[in-house]
Design a protein around this motif. Structure first.
Motif, PDB file in Angstrom:
ATOM      1  N   LEU A  87       0.800  -1.021  -0.239  1.00 20.85           N
ATOM      2  CA  LEU A  87       0.144  -0.034   0.145  1.00 20.85           C
ATOM      3  C   LEU A  87       0.921   1.325  -0.132  1.00 20.85           C
ATOM      4  N   LEU A  88       0.618   2.152  -0.803  1.00 22.99           N
ATOM      5  CA  LEU A  88       1.214   3.471  -0.997  1.00 22.99           C
ATOM      6  C   LEU A  88       0.031   4.564  -0.998  1.00 22.99           C
ATOM      7  N   GLN A  89       0.167   5.230   0.194  1.00 24.52           N
ATOM      8  CA  GLN A  89      -0.873   6.147   0.369  1.00 24.52           C
ATOM      9  C   GLN A  89      -0.270   7.501  -0.062  1.00 24.52           C
ATOM     10  N   ARG A  90      -0.330   7.856  -1.335  1.00 23.53           N
ATOM     11  CA  ARG A  90      -0.042   9.022  -1.909  1.00 23.53           C
ATOM     12  C   ARG A  90      -0.694   9.062  -3.208  1.00 23.53           C
ATOM     13  N   PRO A  91      -0.633  10.302  -4.052  1.00 26.95           N
ATOM     14  CA  PRO A  91      -1.233  10.191  -5.559  1.00 26.95           C
ATOM     15  C   PRO A  91      -0.015   9.537  -6.425  1.00 26.95           C
ATOM     16  N   TYR A  92      -1.006   9.442  -7.548  1.00 22.14           N
ATOM     17  CA  TYR A  92      -0.306   8.540  -8.463  1.00 22.14           C
ATOM     18  C   TYR A  92       0.996   9.191  -9.139  1.00 22.14           C
ATOM     19  N   GLN A  93       2.003   8.454  -9.534  1.00 21.92           N
ATOM     20  CA  GLN A  93       3.299   9.114  -9.945  1.00 21.92           C
ATOM     21  C   GLN A  93       3.576   8.000 -11.297  1.00 21.92           C
ATOM     22  N   ASP A  94       4.030   8.635 -12.405  1.00 21.26           N
ATOM     23  CA  ASP A  94       4.413   7.795 -13.608  1.00 21.26           C
ATOM     24  C   ASP A  94       5.293   6.816 -13.440  1.00 21.26           C
ATOM     25  N   LEU A 103      -2.324  -3.218 -15.401  1.00 18.23           N
ATOM     26  CA  LEU A 103      -3.023  -2.343 -14.451  1.00 18.23           C
ATOM     27  C   LEU A 103      -4.516  -1.943 -14.306  1.00 18.23           C
ATOM     28  N   PHE A 104      -4.863  -1.606 -13.106  1.00 23.29           N
ATOM     29  CA  PHE A 104      -6.068  -1.522 -12.795  1.00 23.29           C
ATOM     30  C   PHE A 104      -6.274   0.110 -12.248  1.00 23.29           C
ATOM     31  N   LEU A 105      -7.573   0.509 -13.120  1.00 25.09           N
ATOM     32  CA  LEU A 105      -7.488   1.831 -12.447  1.00 25.09           C
ATOM     33  C   LEU A 105      -9.017   2.142 -11.826  1.00 25.09           C
ATOM     34  N   ALA A 106      -9.175   2.535 -10.616  1.00 28.22           N
ATOM     35  CA  ALA A 106     -10.567   2.357  -9.964  1.00 28.22           C
ATOM     36  C   ALA A 106     -10.635   3.704  -9.165  1.00 28.22           C
ATOM     37  N   THR A 107     -10.328   4.891  -9.711  1.00 27.90           N
ATOM     38  CA  THR A 107     -10.606   6.100  -8.959  1.00 27.90           C
ATOM     39  C   THR A 107     -12.123   6.690  -9.552  1.00 27.90           C
ATOM     40  N   ASP A 108     -12.428   7.888  -8.914  1.00 23.34           N
ATOM     41  CA  ASP A 108     -13.606   8.610  -9.654  1.00 23.34           C
ATOM     42  C   ASP A 108     -13.195   9.825 -10.521  1.00 23.34           C
ATOM     43  N   ASP A 109     -11.870   9.830 -11.133  1.00 25.70           N
ATOM     44  CA  ASP A 109     -11.342  10.984 -11.732  1.00 25.70           C
ATOM     45  C   ASP A 109     -11.217  10.486 -13.205  1.00 25.70           C
ATOM     46  N   TYR A 115      -5.505   9.760 -18.690  1.00 26.80           N
ATOM     47  CA  TYR A 115      -3.973  10.361 -18.651  1.00 26.80           C
ATOM     48  C   TYR A 115      -2.964   9.013 -18.488  1.00 26.80           C
ATOM     49  N   ILE A 116      -3.600   8.175 -17.356  1.00 19.80           N
ATOM     50  CA  ILE A 116      -2.849   6.903 -17.008  1.00 19.80           C
ATOM     51  C   ILE A 116      -2.725   6.157 -18.259  1.00 19.80           C
ATOM     52  N   CYS A 117      -4.011   5.794 -18.900  1.00 19.02           N
ATOM     53  CA  CYS A 117      -4.095   5.203 -20.001  1.00 19.02           C
ATOM     54  C   CYS A 117      -3.258   5.309 -21.155  1.00 19.02           C
ATOM     55  N   ALA A 118      -3.061   6.577 -21.334  1.00 20.25           N
ATOM     56  CA  ALA A 118      -1.949   6.997 -22.529  1.00 20.25           C
ATOM     57  C   ALA A 118      -0.534   6.537 -22.185  1.00 20.25           C
ATOM     58  N   ALA A 119      -0.230   6.851 -20.696  1.00 21.41           N
ATOM     59  CA  ALA A 119       1.108   6.592 -20.367  1.00 21.41           C
ATOM     60  C   ALA A 119       1.271   4.886 -20.449  1.00 21.41           C
ATOM     61  N   ALA A 120       0.356   4.078 -20.075  1.00 22.24           N
ATOM     62  CA  ALA A 120       0.351   2.823 -20.284  1.00 22.24           C
ATOM     63  C   ALA A 120       0.327   2.286 -21.318  1.00 22.24           C
ATOM     64  N   ALA A 121      -0.309   2.794 -22.210  1.00 25.92           N
ATOM     65  CA  ALA A 121      -0.349   2.364 -23.711  1.00 25.92           C
ATOM     66  C   ALA A 121       1.214   2.591 -24.310  1.00 25.92           C
ATOM     67  N   ALA A 122       1.810   3.562 -23.972  1.00 27.79           N
ATOM     68  CA  ALA A 122       3.283   3.710 -24.418  1.00 27.79           C
ATOM     69  C   ALA A 122       4.055   2.873 -23.923  1.00 27.79           C
ATOM     70  N   ARG A 123       3.749   2.265 -22.843  1.00 29.89           N
ATOM     71  CA  ARG A 123       4.767   1.036 -22.281  1.00 29.89           C
ATOM     72  C   ARG A 123       3.948  -0.128 -22.512  1.00 29.89           C
ATOM     73  N   GLN A 124       2.967  -0.184 -23.301  1.00 33.01           N
ATOM     74  CA  GLN A 124       2.337  -1.764 -23.638  1.00 33.01           C
ATOM     75  C   GLN A 124       1.702  -2.479 -22.382  1.00 33.01           C
ATOM     76  N   GLU A 134     -14.598   1.841 -22.972  1.00 36.62           N
ATOM     77  CA  GLU A 134     -13.905   2.007 -24.042  1.00 36.62           C
ATOM     78  C   GLU A 134     -12.519   2.328 -23.804  1.00 36.62           C
ATOM     79  N   LEU A 135     -11.914   2.458 -22.634  1.00 38.74           N
ATOM     80  CA  LEU A 135     -10.684   2.459 -22.089  1.00 38.74           C
ATOM     81  C   LEU A 135     -10.041   1.187 -21.745  1.00 38.74           C
ATOM     82  N   CYS A 136     -10.771   0.263 -21.629  1.00 37.54           N
ATOM     83  CA  CYS A 136     -10.301  -0.983 -21.359  1.00 37.54           C
ATOM     84  C   CYS A 136      -9.497  -1.917 -22.501  1.00 37.54           C
TER      85      CYS A 136
END
Length: 507
Positions: A87-94, A103-109, A115-124, A134-136
Motif C-alpha cells: 500500500l502506497l498512500q500518496r497520489p499516482y506518479q508515472d 494495470l487496474f484503474l479504480a478512481t472517480d477521476d 492520462y494514465i491510460c495514455a502512459a500505459a499504452a506507451a509502455r504496452q 472504451e478505455l479497457c
C-alpha cells in the motif's frame, strides 16, 4: 479474465475468413497465471476494494501495489492478510508504472484515468478501467469456481449484473459432486486402456454425472443402484403380500378390483393428487381430500387413508426427483431431522389431545399461506428479478411444517415449499428437495399414527398408492421441464387453493 489486446507476433497460420453471422462479442477468453505478474491498482475506495478482492480471490499470492491518496480501512484489512500486497498512500506518479505487467484503474477521476491510460499504452501495459469500457484492454469476468473448475462469464462490458446473475444460476445448477469428480479425473485417465475412441467413450460415461446429476456417478454405481432398488422393492412387496394374506384372500382382492369402478376411482384420485404434488411440491392432501369427500366418504376415513397412502406416494416422488437431479443435498440435510422431529411431535400431541386444538392452528396457517400464495404469483410476473434472500431458519421452518402436517392434518408442502420459493430459491430444486424430505416426514407421522391407532380403510389406501406411484415419475420429470414462471404460478395457485380449503368453515 478476458482480453482484447492484439497479438504483436501475429497469427501462426492464415486466419479463417470472417464469419458475418458471428456474435458482437469478439473478446478472446484466457486465464492468466496472475501470481507470476506484477499488478498496479490505482484507487483505494470502494471500487478499488472490489477490484483487489476479485484479484486476490482468484490469485491470492499475486504481487499487487495499491496507490491512492486515501485508502479505506476495509482495503487495509484485506491487504494485511496478503503479504504480497503493498500500500502506497500518496497520489499516482508515472514511475508507478515501472516494471508492472497489468494495470487496474479504480478512481472517480475520469481525466486521471485517461492520462494514465495514455502512459500505459506507451509502455504496452494491459489496462482495466472501472466503469469505462472504451478505455479497457480487458474486462473482469463474473467467475464461478468449484474446485479445479473455473467458469468465467463475459458480457462484453455491457452488464456485470447480468454476469453475476448467470453465475448464481450456474452455481445452483451444477452438482456439488463436481469438484470431487474433477479431482479424480487424473487418476481415472491414467488407468484407462485401449485406443483413443475407447478412452473417450469411457470418460464420457464417467462424466455423465455432470449432465445428469448424482444418479449417474459411474456406470458401475448406476448398475448396482438399480440392482439394490429392485431387490428392495421386491423384498418390500414380499412383506406386504405376506401381511395382507393374513387378513384378505385373493378372491376378496379380485372382488374389490371388479366392484363398479370404485377401486379405479381411488386410483385416479391418487394419480391426480400425485401429479399436482410432484410438479408443485404440494397439493397431495388437498386434491385427494377434496376428491374423496366429494365421493361421500367420511372425514375420518379420508384423513387416515391419505396419511397412510402418502408414505408410498411421497417415497416414489422423492426417489424420482432425486433420480432426475431435482434435489439440493445441502438443503435436504438442513430440512430432514427437524422435519421428522416436528412430525412425530405433532402426531403424538394429536393422538393425545384429539383434533380440537388442531382446528385452532390451521386457520392461522391458512391466512399466512394465503398471503404467501399471492406474493408467489406476483413474483412470477416481476420483470426485474430480486436478489435471493438467505433462508436463515430453514431447520425451524421444517420443524414447524412437520408439526403442522401431523397436528393440523396438512401443511408441510404449502408452508415449507412456498416459504423457500418466496425467499427466491429456485422452484425446481425446492420442490424436488421438499418432496424427498416429505417421505421421511410422512413416514415418521404415519408410523406414529399406526403404532397408536392402527390402520383401516385399506381399499382406499391401495387405490391411492397405485395411482400415486404411477404418477410419481411423470410428475418429477415435468417438474424439471416446466418454465420457472409457470411453476411460480402453479405453486401460488395451489397455496391459495389450500388456504381457502382450510378456511372454508370460517368463510
Amino acid at each position: 479474465m478476458d482480453s482484447n489486446f492484439p497479438n504483436p507476433a501475429g497469427p501462426a497460420v492464415a486466419p479463417p475468413p470472417p464469419d458475418t453471422a458471428s456474435p458482437a462479442n469478439n473478446l478472446f477468453p484466457i486465464f492468466l497465471k496472475l501470481e507470476n505478474m506484477r499488478v498496479l491498482l490505482v484507487g483505494g475506495g470502494n471500487v478499488g476494494l472490489e477490484k483487489l478482492g476479485a484479484i486476490l480471490r482468484n490469485s491470492p499470492a499475486t504481487a499487487v501495489t495499491v496507490v491512492a491518496p486515501h485508502i479505506l480501512p476495509e482495503l487495509r484489512e484485506l491487504a494485511a492478510r496478503h503479504p504480497k500486497v503493498q500500500l502506497l498512500q500518496r497520489p499516482y506518479q508515472d514511475r508507478d508504472l515501472d516494471d508492472k505487467d497489468l494495470l487496474f484503474l479504480a478512481t472517480d477521476d475520469v481525466a486521471l484515468h485517461r492520462y494514465i491510460c495514455a502512459a500505459a499504452a506507451a509502455r504496452q501495459l494491459l489496462t482495466n478501467v472501472a466503469d469505462t469500457p472504451e478505455l479497457c484492454d480487458f474486462y473482469l469476468s463474473s467467475v464461478l469456481q468449484k474446485g479445479d473448475l473455473k467458469i468465467a462469464i463475459s458480457t462484453n462490458g455491457k452488464s456485470p449484473t447480468v454476469g453475476k446473475r448467470l453465475r448464481e444460476v450456474l452455481a445452483e445448477v451444477l452438482p456439488a459432486e463436481l469438484a470431487s469428480v474433477l479431482g479424480q479425473m487424473t487418476i481415472i485417465r491414467s488407468r484407462l486402456q485401449g485406443d483413443f475412441a475407447k478412452k473417450v467413450k469411457s470418460l464420457n460415461a464417467v462424466t455423465a454425472e455432470l449432465a445428469h446429476g448424482p444418479a449417474y456417478e459411474t456406470p458401475a454405481t448406476a448398475y448396482w443402484r438399480r440392482v439394490a432398488t429392485a431387490s428392495l422393492m421386491t423384498f418390500a412387496a414380499f412383506i406386504v403380500l405376506n401381511i395382507l394374506s393374513y387378513y384378505f384372500t385373493w378372491q376378496q382382492a379380485w372382488d374389490v378390483a371388479r366392484s363398479s369402478g370404485t377401486f379405479y376411482t381411488f386410483v385416479a384420485v391418487g394419480f391426480l393428487a400425485q401429479m399436482v404434488d410432484g410438479m408443485l411440491g404440494m397439493g397431495y392432501g388437498v386434491v385427494s381430500a377434496i376428491s374423496l369427500m366429494s365421493l361421500g366418504l367420511s372425514p375420518v376415513s379420508v384423513s387416515a387413508s391419505i396419511h397412510t397412502a402418502e408414505v408410498f406416494a411421497s417415497g416414489a416422488s422423492g426417489y424420482n426427483h432425486y433420480r432426475f437431479g431435482n434435489v439440493n443435498k445441502r438443503l435436504f440435510r438442513v430440512l430432514l431431522l427437524p422435519g421428522i422431529v416436528g412430525s412425530v411431535s405433532g402426531a403424538l400431541l394429536l393422538a393425545h389431545f384429539g383434533e380440537t386444538y388442531a382446528g385452532y392452528i390451521k386457520p392461522i396457517l391458512a391466512v399466512y399461506l394465503l398471503i404467501l400464495g399471492v406474493r408467489i404469483i406476483a413474483k412470477a410476473f416481476q420483470k426485474v428479478a430480486k436478489k435471493r434472500k438467505k433462508v436463515k431458519n430453514a431447520g425451524w421452518l421444517a420443524g414447524a411444517g412437520g408439526f403442522l402436517d401431523s397436528f393440523g392434518g396438512g401443511g408441510w408442502g404449502p408452508l415449507v415449499t412456498s416459504t423457500l420459493i418466496t425467499n427466491g430459491r429456485t422452484p425446481r430444486y425446492v420442490i424436488g428437495t421438499v418432496s424427498l424430505v416429505e417421505f421421511f416426514v410422512t413416514f415418521a407421522s404415519a408410523f406414529t399414527f399406526f403404532t397408536i391407532l392402527g390402520i383401516s380403510h385399506w381399499q382406499i389406501v391401495l387405490g391411492l398408492i397405485v395411482g400415486g406411484v404411477a404418477a410419481a415419475p411423470i410428475a418429477a420429470k415435468l417438474a424439471g421441464r416446466l418454465p420457472t414462471r409457470w411453476m411460480f404460478v402453479g405453486v401460488g395457485l395451489m397455496v391459495i387453493v389450500w388456504s381457502l380449503w382450510a378456511l372454508r368453515k370460517l368463510l
